[in-house]
Scaffold this active site. Structure first.
Site, PDB file in Angstrom:
ATOM      1  N   TRP A  19       1.183  10.182  -4.616  1.00 14.96           N
ATOM      2  CA  TRP A  19       1.018   9.541  -5.923  1.00 14.96           C
ATOM      3  C   TRP A  19       0.972   8.029  -5.813  1.00 14.96           C
ATOM      4  O   TRP A  19       1.704   7.431  -5.013  1.00 14.96           O
ATOM      5  CB  TRP A  19       2.210   9.932  -6.805  1.00 14.96           C
ATOM      6  CG  TRP A  19       2.359   9.128  -8.046  1.00 14.96           C
ATOM      7  CD1 TRP A  19       3.080   7.971  -8.198  1.00 14.96           C
ATOM      8  CD2 TRP A  19       1.792   9.406  -9.334  1.00 14.96           C
ATOM      9  NE1 TRP A  19       2.992   7.523  -9.490  1.00 14.96           N
ATOM     10  CE2 TRP A  19       2.211   8.385 -10.206  1.00 14.96           C
ATOM     11  CE3 TRP A  19       0.960  10.432  -9.839  1.00 14.96           C
ATOM     12  CZ2 TRP A  19       1.838   8.343 -11.560  1.00 14.96           C
ATOM     13  CZ3 TRP A  19       0.592  10.385 -11.171  1.00 14.96           C
ATOM     14  CH2 TRP A  19       1.030   9.354 -12.017  1.00 14.96           C
ATOM     15  N   MET A  20       0.162   7.382  -6.683  1.00 11.76           N
ATOM     16  CA  MET A  20       0.127   5.921  -6.805  1.00 11.76           C
ATOM     17  C   MET A  20       0.134   5.538  -8.281  1.00 11.76           C
ATOM     18  O   MET A  20      -0.604   6.116  -9.069  1.00 11.76           O
ATOM     19  CB  MET A  20      -1.152   5.393  -6.163  1.00 11.76           C
ATOM     20  CG  MET A  20      -1.475   3.944  -6.494  1.00 11.76           C
ATOM     21  SD  MET A  20      -3.153   3.459  -5.992  1.00 11.76           S
ATOM     22  CE  MET A  20      -2.928   3.213  -4.241  1.00 11.76           C
ATOM     23  N   ASP A  22       1.467   1.559 -10.424  1.00 10.45           N
ATOM     24  CA  ASP A  22       1.233   0.108 -10.486  1.00 10.45           C
ATOM     25  C   ASP A  22       0.961  -0.597  -9.152  1.00 10.45           C
ATOM     26  O   ASP A  22       1.646  -0.336  -8.157  1.00 10.45           O
ATOM     27  CB  ASP A  22       2.471  -0.612 -11.039  1.00 10.45           C
ATOM     28  CG  ASP A  22       3.045   0.009 -12.270  1.00 10.45           C
ATOM     29  OD1 ASP A  22       2.442   0.940 -12.807  1.00 10.45           O
ATOM     30  OD2 ASP A  22       4.111  -0.445 -12.704  1.00 10.45           O
ATOM     31  N   GLN A  38       3.321   1.333  -6.391  1.00  9.45           N
ATOM     32  CA  GLN A  38       4.284   2.360  -6.755  1.00  9.45           C
ATOM     33  C   GLN A  38       3.775   3.676  -6.163  1.00  9.45           C
ATOM     34  O   GLN A  38       2.628   4.076  -6.404  1.00  9.45           O
ATOM     35  CB  GLN A  38       4.404   2.454  -8.282  1.00  9.45           C
ATOM     36  CG  GLN A  38       5.116   1.260  -8.886  1.00  9.45           C
ATOM     37  CD  GLN A  38       6.612   1.295  -8.583  1.00  9.45           C
ATOM     38  OE1 GLN A  38       7.362   1.983  -9.240  1.00  9.45           O
ATOM     39  NE2 GLN A  38       7.036   0.540  -7.585  1.00  9.45           N
ATOM     40  N   TRP A  46       4.572  11.659 -10.011  1.00  7.66           N
ATOM     41  CA  TRP A  46       5.536  10.562 -10.024  1.00  7.66           C
ATOM     42  C   TRP A  46       6.889  11.113  -9.574  1.00  7.66           C
ATOM     43  O   TRP A  46       7.301  12.187 -10.018  1.00  7.66           O
ATOM     44  CB  TRP A  46       5.629   9.969 -11.437  1.00  7.66           C
ATOM     45  CG  TRP A  46       6.397   8.693 -11.489  1.00  7.66           C
ATOM     46  CD1 TRP A  46       5.918   7.448 -11.231  1.00  7.66           C
ATOM     47  CD2 TRP A  46       7.778   8.534 -11.842  1.00  7.66           C
ATOM     48  NE1 TRP A  46       6.917   6.520 -11.378  1.00  7.66           N
ATOM     49  CE2 TRP A  46       8.062   7.152 -11.746  1.00  7.66           C
ATOM     50  CE3 TRP A  46       8.812   9.414 -12.197  1.00  7.66           C
ATOM     51  CZ2 TRP A  46       9.334   6.629 -12.017  1.00  7.66           C
ATOM     52  CZ3 TRP A  46      10.065   8.903 -12.466  1.00  7.66           C
ATOM     53  CH2 TRP A  46      10.328   7.519 -12.377  1.00  7.66           C
ATOM     54  N   ARG A 149      12.982  -4.816 -15.961  1.00 12.88           N
ATOM     55  CA  ARG A 149      12.268  -4.505 -14.717  1.00 12.88           C
ATOM     56  C   ARG A 149      10.975  -5.288 -14.512  1.00 12.88           C
ATOM     57  O   ARG A 149      10.522  -5.999 -15.375  1.00 12.88           O
ATOM     58  CB  ARG A 149      11.967  -3.012 -14.658  1.00 12.88           C
ATOM     59  CG  ARG A 149      11.120  -2.471 -15.786  1.00 12.88           C
ATOM     60  CD  ARG A 149      10.869  -0.978 -15.565  1.00 12.88           C
ATOM     61  NE  ARG A 149      10.109  -0.357 -16.625  1.00 12.88           N
ATOM     62  CZ  ARG A 149      10.641   0.263 -17.666  1.00 12.88           C
ATOM     63  NH1 ARG A 149      11.956   0.339 -17.808  1.00 12.88           N
ATOM     64  NH2 ARG A 149       9.872   0.790 -18.586  1.00 12.88           N
ATOM     65  N   ASP A 150      10.406  -5.068 -13.311  1.00 10.94           N
ATOM     66  CA  ASP A 150       9.079  -5.558 -12.910  1.00 10.94           C
ATOM     67  C   ASP A 150       9.033  -7.077 -12.746  1.00 10.94           C
ATOM     68  O   ASP A 150       8.193  -7.753 -13.357  1.00 10.94           O
ATOM     69  CB  ASP A 150       7.993  -5.094 -13.901  1.00 10.94           C
ATOM     70  CG  ASP A 150       8.061  -3.615 -14.225  1.00 10.94           C
ATOM     71  OD1 ASP A 150       8.614  -2.854 -13.402  1.00 10.94           O
ATOM     72  OD2 ASP A 150       7.575  -3.208 -15.310  1.00 10.94           O
TER      73      ASP A 150
HETATM   74  C1  FRU Z   1       4.653   0.655 -15.358  1.00 10.36           C
HETATM   75  C2  FRU Z   1       6.012   1.154 -14.920  1.00 10.36           C
HETATM   76  C3  FRU Z   1       6.929  -0.001 -14.606  1.00 10.36           C
HETATM   77  C4  FRU Z   1       7.898   0.607 -13.633  1.00 10.36           C
HETATM   78  C5  FRU Z   1       7.015   1.550 -12.854  1.00 10.36           C
HETATM   79  C6  FRU Z   1       7.713   2.776 -12.375  1.00 10.36           C
HETATM   80  O1  FRU Z   1       3.621   1.569 -15.194  1.00 10.36           O
HETATM   81  O2  FRU Z   1       6.553   1.996 -15.928  1.00 10.36           O
HETATM   82  O3  FRU Z   1       7.537  -0.592 -15.723  1.00 10.36           O
HETATM   83  O4  FRU Z   1       8.513  -0.353 -12.820  1.00 10.36           O
HETATM   84  O5  FRU Z   1       5.947   1.905 -13.702  1.00 10.36           O
HETATM   85  O6  FRU Z   1       6.917   3.495 -11.482  1.00 10.36           O
END
Ligand code: FRU
Length: 472
Positions: A19-20, A22, A38, A46, A149-150
């Protein structure tokens, strides 16, 4: 024995397996582009997030490197969520979100904090022993205790800054600003920007970048209400052009606009390369989109084409990179053609770039456009109607994936329409004009749906049509 069409993309980055979502840590470092993502390496779903890693010299051909981060620490045991990269004293530093589940309902019970990982060689990363660098208590009282996050880290003046996505726990997305001298000790500055109720209830993946003497704020709001034809996806991407004040910790924008008007584009991240280009790449899927490759294939999720963002007055233009031209072959050119119905062109394919220029006159042209990946009742339809000024991307008959239509208002009642389109196995990216609008979508047609048609109701002329296969 089922013959499965091959939906795996040719010139877009996908996970080697699994899976991929962000894009993460996008950076030009020591002569190469690094792109992390990700990633769940075991199945095309996911799961506990890892950071996948790939490198490229031209943003077209990618080589996979080993997984850079795995969820194996105390503060990131349930996921290494999205984040970014920066170079510090020649080292490559990743800043990311540690995700921890705190109760029986993993969708509701969790907490998030920020950590860093450092690499000397750009391949192997070591998480810092002092993590988290921005802990659970580093948020102001008015902000969510869960969504935090992020981090997108950048340098401004003699300090580092990071923008982080969150919400006010009352249905408004917001972004927090932090600053640091050394990437290890961080101070909260301010709420940089906040939704006023119209722009989603949680903000993800913020990015703040200087461009052409202004500042651009880009973000991905969740549960964003549609506004006319704009923001038709449940989760959208938008940008504002304005001014960043690092002392007050504020950003004020004149207006906001979507980054992409199609079905599948989310969580974009930008970087500046050694040529000074501001390049943006997004996840070429969407949380609410059905992804047919999750059944019977070993991978799901892909990156969009990288796009150069250019400031043009009060808006951004998004353009394909010149590097795409290196991989062109088999030019097909259609002589000037007056269209009065549907015409099948003597070319086709599933991995190509095409450039088309239409000329149309008020009163004579009802609608016109192109049909791609045509075959056995399948077609992906791009239409422009001068009467309502709307350009449409319709995937109702595109194949086995989700259908629907996305529209963007161009408002031209006569003149020229220039399209530059990239088709790759299971994706379509349409660049309009000089990059004024982009529409991106995944499609899943049969492997023998390869036709291309041009059409007009009323009449118009196709004054130029060129198509190249893209061979890697
Ligand atoms: C965005 C998100 C981010 C989070 C990530 C988890 O698509 O929801 O906010 O860090 O994906 O995979």
């Amino acid at each position: 024995h089922l013959l499965r069409p091959d939906y795996r993309l040719n010139y877009h980055l996908m996970a080697e397996f699994g899976w991929m979502n962000d894009p993460n840590g996008f950076i030009h470092y020591k002569g190469q582009y690094h792109l992390f993502y990700q990633h769940y390496p075991y199945e095309p779903v996911w799961g506990p997030m890892h950071w996948g890693h790939a490198v490229s010299r031209d943003l077209m051909k990618w080589d996979y490197l080993p997984v850079a981060l795995a969820p194996d620490g105390v503060f990131d045991r349930d996921g290494c969520f999205s984040g970014s990269a920066i170079e510090q004293d020649g080292k490559l530093v990743l800043m990311y979100t540690g995700h921890v589940v705190t109760g029986p309902d993993k969708d509701q019970d969790y907490k998030q904090s920020q950590g860093i990982a450092v690499s000397e060689d750009g391949v192997t990363f070591e998480k810092w022993e002092g993590n988290p660098v921005i802990g659970y208590d580093a948020v102001p009282d008015t902000v969510s205790r869960k969504d935090f996050r992020d981090p997108k880290v950048f340098r401004h003046g003699d300090q580092y800054y990071a923008v982080l996505g969150s919400n006010d726990a009352k249905g408004n997305g917001l972004v927090l600003l932090y600053c640091s001298k050394d990437l290890r000790s961080w101070t909260y500055v301010n709420v940089l920007a906040k939704s006023d109720g119209r722009f989603g209830d949680n903000w993800e993946c913020p990015d703040l970048l200087p461009l052409g003497g202004r500042d651009v704020f880009m973000l991905s709001p969740q549960r964003m209400p549609a506004q006319g034809e704009a923001y038709r996806n449940l989760h959208s991407t938008m940008y504002g052009i304005g001014d960043f004040d690092p002392v007050a910790g504020t950003f004020t924008a004149e207006r906001y606009a979507p980054v992409d008007h199609g079905f599948d584009f989310y969580a974009p991240q930008s970087t500046v390369d050694d040529k000074g280009r501001r390049i943006i790449i997004g996840w070429m899927d969407m949380w609410e989109s059905e992804m047919p490759t999750q059944q019977g294939h070993h991978w799901a999720g892909a990156m969009s084409l990288p796009r150069e963002a250019v400031l043009d007055g009060s808006r951004l233009l998004f353009r394909p990179l010149a590097e795409t031209e290196k991989y062109r072959s088999n030019l097909f050119e259609q002589p000037v053609t007056v269209l009065t119905g549907e015409q099948t062109l003597e070319t086709g394919g599933d991995s190509y770039e095409l450039q088309a220029v239409f000329e149309f006159e008020a009163g004579k042209t009802e609608e016109f456009g192109l049909k791609l990946r045509v075959g056995r009742g399948e077609e992906t339809v791009l239409t422009y109607r001068p009467n309502d000024g709307l350009f449409r991307f319709n995937r109702d008959r595109s194949g086995i994936g989700p259908g629907g239509e996305r529209r963007v208002h161009l408002g031209l009642d006569e003149g020229r329409l220039e399209l530059r389109i990239f088709v790759d196995k299971s994706s379509v990216e349409v660049f309009i004009g000089d990059g004024e609008y982009v529409l991106t979508g995944r499609i899943y047609p049969g492997s023998d749906s390869l036709g291309i048609q041009a059409f007009a109701e009323g009449t118009c002329s196709l004054v130029s049509f060129r198509k190249w296969d893209i061979c890697m």
